[in-house]
Design an enzyme around this catalytic site. Structure first.
Site, PDB file in Angstrom:
ATOM      1  N   GLY A  91       0.821  -1.209   0.000  1.00 50.94           N
ATOM      2  CA  GLY A  91       0.000   0.000   0.000  1.00 50.94           C
ATOM      3  C   GLY A  91       0.852   1.256   0.000  1.00 50.94           C
ATOM      4  O   GLY A  91       0.525   2.252  -0.667  1.00 50.94           O
ATOM      5  N   ASP A  92       1.976   1.222   0.723  1.00 51.95           N
ATOM      6  CA  ASP A  92       2.869   2.386   0.775  1.00 51.95           C
ATOM      7  C   ASP A  92       3.517   2.607  -0.590  1.00 51.95           C
ATOM      8  O   ASP A  92       3.709   3.744  -1.024  1.00 51.95           O
ATOM      9  CB  ASP A  92       3.938   2.187   1.859  1.00 51.95           C
ATOM     10  CG  ASP A  92       3.314   1.916   3.220  1.00 51.95           C
ATOM     11  OD1 ASP A  92       2.202   2.432   3.463  1.00 51.95           O
ATOM     12  OD2 ASP A  92       3.913   1.180   4.013  1.00 51.95           O
TER      13      ASP A  92
END
Lengths: 308, 308
Positions: free
Chosen positions: B248-249
């Site tokens: 997600g990052d």
């Protein structure tokens, strides 16, 4: 001064979680840190008993700095840890608040170089000059020779200083052969050393391997001692419930402090059993409860056996 | 420069154990540490993509010092973390080598005082002066007001700088209302925000709550975007197996870097999906595999939906 050696000192971290569920994510509700490693625990109990104590071993990196900082908060313990380049280990205890059970994770410890080991030996000899007794405690960090404790026992003996050795496995086997004043195995460590699971014959066998006295921890049942003066069993008046973390280290502190005070074996064992019980009964792992200590030490039952 | 904000920065510790058995003792066979917290991860991916990045947030105590030291080893990230008196949190991932599964423990983070929060706001405004885009990422440490992200979004918007907000729960709900350029919830965070588990209507609902664009992570199925220019779904050519930590990052870094380069939505989503896939496929958690990135970004499938 009593000298305690913790070659593999640690930062003991405790996490509390509502319930431990493997392979899920947990919010840690409480995180605490204390300086650790068996010899450091022994030092703190000795200091609480009013003894002058110096703690040596290795400390390195950011974690080592935290250990030293926390140790500095205990005015009774003099920090004589030797710096190492690699980082001091952490141990992590995860306490499941639903069951009260603990899951433990132990990092292996810093890689000690031959130069650092040589530096430690020099420091150890210097510290021995002011010591009345020595406790050698716990595991060896990577890089330290497996015969390390045998070297440290012989050096102390050459200086006329009694040594208590509390370790396990091959480090214990080799250390015992160097004839320490005392060893304090638990039942599992004793079985590994002697091959026997029967405490009395195994305790006597361990003496024949070189230790002048063997004090075996029997958990809630107390201590069994085989010495040149005879054999004793010492038991608390009743089993105490609580956290056994650090109970063995408190027993070492009790044995060593009583030795330096010139007490006889029944008195040494009484103090060790009472301190162990007070540690099991303390609210925080590795601390001891002074009230339980005072209460139990009046009622420890010491039974003499056949001459060891 | 792109500015990333990690109010609850962390030291990410990973332990490997042969097999996780609750309520027993484990010898940790491998322990690694890296600077963490979502915004720090985003910063490192942006730096690897060749962007100038500044990382701010809070760092304090011995753990904060280690985070800063490790961050200094990444020449692409400028450290603008603001000191706090309390200690930066650790996160611990225990990897069971037998099953490959991970058990996660997250400390809550440092207690931030009102004076520290005020100091951060001043620093944030200074840093905005040189920023082309801002990523606000992760949880709020104790003491930071729950409306913190709304304040940070408004301040950036007032300075004309686009903001991507990646958080959850009440911090997300309040932050969205301040009208950030983008939010990037996963399915669970989106369901918590909107009350709906159906990704397309929920993504559109989140836009109506204030975000100019909502990019929902659908895990291995890719990303779903609702924007003023339309709706798109972007999917990798095939599902990739591996560790989803940090995926997600990496998507946030992809979206933000493509935004600052003036790319359109299909190109932004393509980059984000390829970086996510390359992160899942990397040998170490939170890193990305450059070869997978190059390979996947040529074959991401972007499908346009109805106008959002």
């Amino acid at each position: 001064m009593i000298l305690t050696v913790t070659l593999n000192a640690a930062l003991d971290v405790t996490y509390r979680v509502p319930r431990l569920l493997p392979h899920t994510s947990h919010r840690v509700t409480g995180a605490t840190e204390r300086p650790g490693g068996k010899g450091v625990n022994v030092a703190r109990v000795l200091a609480a008993l009013g003894h002058q104590v110096t703690a040596t071993g290795f400390a390195g990196g950011a974690v080592g700095a935290v250990v030293r900082e926390l140790l500095a908060a205990d005015p009774g313990v003099t920090d004589a840890l030797v710096p190492c380049a690699d980082t001091t280990r952490r141990t992590l205890a995860v306490v499941d608040e639903a069951s009260g059970d603990t899951t433990q994770f132990n990092e292996p410890g810093p890689q000690i170089t031959p130069a650092e080991w040589a530096r430690f030996l020099t420091r150890y000899e210097e510290l021995l000059a002011g010591a009345r007794a020595v406790a050698l405690c716990g595991s060896l960090p990577p890089g330290v020779p497996v015969g390390a404790y045998a070297v440290l026992v012989r050096t102390a003996r050459a200086a006329g200083i009694p040594v208590l050795l509390d370790t396990s496995g091959e480090a214990l086997r080799r250390g015992v052969a160097a004839r320490p004043e005392m060893i304090k195995p638990n039942a599992a460590e004793l079985a590994e050393l002697t091959g026997s699971r029967d405490p009395l014959p195994a305790t006597r066998d361990a003496r024949r391997r070189g230790a002048h006295a063997v004090v075996t921890s029997l958990g809630p049942a107390g201590l069994l001692a085989a010495t040149a003066d005879g054999t004793w069993q010492a038991a608390p008046p009743r089993p105490l419930s609580g956290n056994p973390t650090g109970a063995g280290d408190s027993a070492v502190a009790g044995l060593l402090s009583a030795l330096t005070e010139g007490l006889d074996w029944p008195a040494r064992l009484t103090r060790a059993v009472a301190l162990s019980a007070a540690t099991v009964h303390a609210p925080a792992a590795g601390e001891f409860d002074p009230r339980t200590y005072e209460e139990v030490r009046g009622s420890v039952k010491v039974t003499a056996g056949q001459a060891g």
